[in-house]
Design a protein around this motif. Structure first.
Motif, PDB file in Angstrom:
ATOM      1  N   THR A  47      56.472  32.935  -8.460  1.00 15.67           N
ATOM      2  CA  THR A  47      57.466  32.175  -7.704  1.00 15.67           C
ATOM      3  C   THR A  47      56.783  30.928  -7.133  1.00 15.67           C
ATOM      4  OG1 THR A  47      56.946  33.564  -5.821  1.00 15.67           O
ATOM      5  CG2 THR A  47      58.894  34.148  -7.098  1.00 15.67           C
ATOM      6  N   TYR A  48      55.766  31.143  -6.298  1.00 20.00           N
ATOM      7  CA  TYR A  48      54.965  30.050  -5.741  1.00 20.00           C
ATOM      8  C   TYR A  48      53.532  30.189  -6.264  1.00 20.00           C
ATOM      9  CZ  TYR A  48      58.542  28.415  -2.594  1.00 20.00           C
ATOM     10  OH  TYR A  48      59.686  27.866  -2.098  1.00 20.00           O
ATOM     11  N   SER A  49      52.836  29.022  -6.400  1.00 19.06           N
ATOM     12  CA  SER A  49      51.461  29.051  -6.919  1.00 19.06           C
ATOM     13  C   SER A  49      50.581  30.024  -6.141  1.00 19.06           C
ATOM     14  CB  SER A  49      50.826  27.661  -6.834  1.00 19.06           C
ATOM     15  OG  SER A  49      51.568  26.736  -7.583  1.00 19.06           O
ATOM     16  N   GLY A  50      50.776  30.050  -4.825  1.00 20.65           N
ATOM     17  CA  GLY A  50      49.893  30.873  -4.000  1.00 20.65           C
ATOM     18  C   GLY A  50      50.493  32.209  -3.632  1.00 20.65           C
ATOM     19  N   LEU A 134      65.143  26.321  11.786  1.00 22.29           N
ATOM     20  CA  LEU A 134      64.095  26.217  12.802  1.00 22.29           C
ATOM     21  C   LEU A 134      62.829  25.671  12.163  1.00 22.29           C
ATOM     22  CD1 LEU A 134      64.180  29.504  14.918  1.00 22.29           C
ATOM     23  CD2 LEU A 134      64.875  27.212  15.597  1.00 22.29           C
ATOM     24  N   SER A 135      62.539  26.144  10.949  1.00 13.79           N
ATOM     25  CA  SER A 135      61.337  25.695  10.261  1.00 13.79           C
ATOM     26  C   SER A 135      61.526  25.841   8.762  1.00 13.79           C
ATOM     27  CB  SER A 135      60.120  26.509  10.718  1.00 13.79           C
ATOM     28  OG  SER A 135      58.988  26.121   9.977  1.00 13.79           O
ATOM     29  N   GLN A 136      61.056  24.830   8.050  1.00 14.70           N
ATOM     30  CA  GLN A 136      61.105  24.828   6.600  1.00 14.70           C
ATOM     31  C   GLN A 136      60.250  25.959   6.015  1.00 14.70           C
ATOM     32  OE1 GLN A 136      62.960  23.552   3.914  1.00 14.70           O
ATOM     33  NE2 GLN A 136      62.583  21.519   4.761  1.00 14.70           N
ATOM     34  N   PHE A 137      59.336  26.477   6.838  1.00 11.67           N
ATOM     35  CA  PHE A 137      58.387  27.485   6.360  1.00 11.67           C
ATOM     36  C   PHE A 137      58.534  28.759   7.182  1.00 11.67           C
ATOM     37  CE2 PHE A 137      56.796  23.322   5.343  1.00 11.67           C
ATOM     38  CZ  PHE A 137      56.392  23.450   4.020  1.00 11.67           C
ATOM     39  N   GLY A 138      58.773  29.865   6.495  1.00  7.79           N
ATOM     40  CA  GLY A 138      59.023  31.119   7.204  1.00  7.79           C
ATOM     41  C   GLY A 138      57.948  32.153   6.984  1.00  7.79           C
ATOM     42  N   THR A 140      57.231  34.156   4.605  1.00 11.58           N
ATOM     43  CA  THR A 140      56.493  34.091   3.348  1.00 11.58           C
ATOM     44  C   THR A 140      56.775  32.728   2.724  1.00 11.58           C
ATOM     45  OG1 THR A 140      58.297  34.938   1.990  1.00 11.58           O
ATOM     46  CG2 THR A 140      56.790  36.575   2.896  1.00 11.58           C
ATOM     47  N   ALA A 141      55.996  32.392   1.675  1.00 10.23           N
ATOM     48  CA  ALA A 141      56.097  31.063   1.062  1.00 10.23           C
ATOM     49  C   ALA A 141      57.513  30.744   0.593  1.00 10.23           C
ATOM     50  CB  ALA A 141      55.122  30.968  -0.107  1.00 10.23           C
ATOM     51  N   LEU A 145      62.937  29.496   7.983  1.00  6.30           N
ATOM     52  CA  LEU A 145      63.404  30.214   9.160  1.00  6.30           C
ATOM     53  C   LEU A 145      64.631  29.518   9.755  1.00  6.30           C
ATOM     54  CD1 LEU A 145      62.726  32.630  10.938  1.00  6.30           C
ATOM     55  CD2 LEU A 145      61.268  31.124  12.295  1.00  6.30           C
ATOM     56  N   LYS A 159      64.549  29.947   0.280  1.00  7.70           N
ATOM     57  CA  LYS A 159      64.803  28.535   0.010  1.00  7.70           C
ATOM     58  C   LYS A 159      64.749  28.172  -1.474  1.00  7.70           C
ATOM     59  CE  LYS A 159      60.124  27.033   1.208  1.00  7.70           C
ATOM     60  NZ  LYS A 159      59.280  26.722   2.366  1.00  7.70           N
ATOM     61  N   CYS A 160      65.430  27.089  -1.800  1.00  4.04           N
ATOM     62  CA  CYS A 160      65.527  26.648  -3.187  1.00  4.04           C
ATOM     63  C   CYS A 160      64.220  26.065  -3.679  1.00  4.04           C
ATOM     64  CB  CYS A 160      66.599  25.581  -3.328  1.00  4.04           C
ATOM     65  SG  CYS A 160      68.224  26.280  -3.293  1.00  4.04           S
ATOM     66  N   LEU A 161      63.914  26.358  -4.924  1.00  8.47           N
ATOM     67  CA  LEU A 161      62.737  25.759  -5.534  1.00  8.47           C
ATOM     68  C   LEU A 161      63.105  25.364  -6.944  1.00  8.47           C
ATOM     69  CD1 LEU A 161      59.743  25.307  -4.645  1.00  8.47           C
ATOM     70  CD2 LEU A 161      59.176  27.215  -6.108  1.00  8.47           C
TER      71      LEU A 161
END
Ligand SMILES: [Zn+2]
Lengths: 161, 252
Positions: A47-50, A134-138, A140-141, A145, A159-161
């Motif tokens: 899903t995400y590189s990391g 509240l935040s673009q980053f929750g 997990t990657a 939030l 979130k959309c990727l």
């Protein structure tokens, strides 16, 4: 003799370790099951590189298939075409919502690519659209939030990727 | 230098940029000003480390000597790293960190936008994957630059100081050398001049909205891409490489 359909069925036992209601197929991480020179090749994509869950998912796939007696197989990770939330199944989105995580909403035609206004996300608890990020980053990657201004509860948005 | 050698160098530069800025950002873990921003920076750090793993794995395959991502990360000395100097600078305060992210993310965004169309399949695949993540990084750092630059007197001053301090490390991003030129000729790498123009336009637009003034200094530091690093690099490696050097057989 195992068939691709059967392997796919067995792999429904493997879920995302961080969102256990989603199978790899729901998530769109399972890309292909194919026999190449007598070896079953199970192709997955991160899903995400990391994404720290990828290694666990790979190990869980191996364990599940061995449990069903499959021997000649290997798990391959590919990056391209790169994973997108569009690959999440409708069943997966429904399960996410029931689990309390707002499923990804397709980006609108709104062309504000870089400084974009976020889409309207429905609160998974009270179904209100009176929510804000509240935040673009929750946690997990893959999640952002949000908070609901009606029921006052915070919630995760896939979130959309 | 032949094409194979240039290709390896090119991947190491991409991988080392991600690894070193990812490591720097990971130093914020548990130290963010508020919980949400702590989590945000660590998420971004994780993206960078994930991207570094992909690039360094590709570098190992291209080299064909059996080196893994870990060998590149943990068994090289400072002069063998190819990251830009801006990625290795200390974090400073929150404003310094955000400004560094913004200047680098903008470059990284346009670079990957081009590299996703690279003639080299491995590079194109990693770039396409990474770009989606970098998109979020750039959104995040841009929003914070505007919020803090056009914020209170104190936040404005801190952001202007950060910009003044970091500006001399931005020129290196666009300085093409033999590796860049070879990769561009082969349609594998990106045209740094093209990135510079896009970078300038976007950075100016955001800084203007943030009411920040672009420094007039046009003298730039360079050397990271060729392995000539600042004194900070050794300290990063001392921390990052301690465990695998002290316990070479340690496994997760
Ligand atoms: Zn609600």
């Amino acid at each position: 003799m195992a068939t691709a359909a059967q392997i796919r069925e067995w792999l429904t036992e493997v879920t995302d370790p961080e969102i256990p209601v989603l199978t790899l197929e729901d998530l769109g991480v399972l890309r292909n099951i194919q026999k190449v020179n007598d070896i079953w090749v199970i192709t997955i994509t991160p899903t995400y590189s990391g994404c720290p869950a990828m290694k666990t998912m790979e190990e869980d796939i191996i364990a599940a298939l061995k449990k069903h007696g499959l021997e000649n197989f290997k798990v391959e990770t590919v990056l391209t075409p790169s994973w997108t939330t569009d690959w999440m199944s409708e069943a997966g989105k429904k399960k996410l919502l029931e689990y309390g995580i707002a499923p990804p909403v397709k980006p609108t035609a709104n062309k504000k690519v870089l400084m974009g206004i976020s889409e309207t996300i429905i609160c998974p608890r009270c179904k209100s659209s009176n929510t804000r990020m509240l935040s673009q980053f929750g946690s997990t990657a893959c999640k952002a939030l949000y908070v609901c201004d009606d029921c006052k509860e915070p919630f995760d948005y896939f979130k959309c990727l | 230098m032949n094409i194979q050698e240039a290709l390896l160098e090119y991947c190491l530069r991409l991988g080392d940029n991600s690894l070193i800025i990812g490591h720097r950002m990971s130093e914020w873990c548990g130290h963010g000003p508020i919980l949400e921003q702590d989590i945000a920076l660590i998420n971004i750090a994780l993206d960078h480390i994930g991207q570094a793993r992909n690039w360094l794995t590709l570098a190992g395959e291209l080299e064909g000597m059996g080196r893994t991502e870990d060998d590149f990360a943990y068994k090289r000395d400072a002069h063998q790293f190819r990251n830009l100097l801006i990625t290795e600078l200390p974090n400073g305060n929150w404003g310094d960190t955000i400004m560094r992210c913004f200047l680098f993310d903008t470059f990284n965004f346009y670079l990957h936008q081009i590299l996703q169309h690279s003639k080299h399949d491995g590079i194109a695949a990693i770039a396409e994957k990474s770009l989606k993540e970098i998109n979020y990084h750039l959104k995040y750092s841009s929003e914070w630059v505007i919020r803090l630059g056009d914020g209170t007197d104190v936040s404005h001053k801190k952001m202007q100081n950060a910009l003044d301090d970091l500006w001399m490390f931005t020129g290196e991003m666009f300085e093409a050398d033999e590796v860049d030129n070879l990769m561009l000729e082969e349609s594998i790498g990106a045209d740094l001049q093209q990135i510079k123009e896009a970078w300038n336009d976007y950075v100016r637009e955001v800084l203007e909205e943030a009411t920040l003034k672009i420094p007039e200094n046009n003298w730039f530091q360079k050397g990271g891409k060729q392995g000539r690093h600042t004194e900070y690099m050794g300290y990063i490696l001392a921390e990052m490489q301690f465990l695998p050097r002290a316990y070479p057989d340690a496994v997760w």
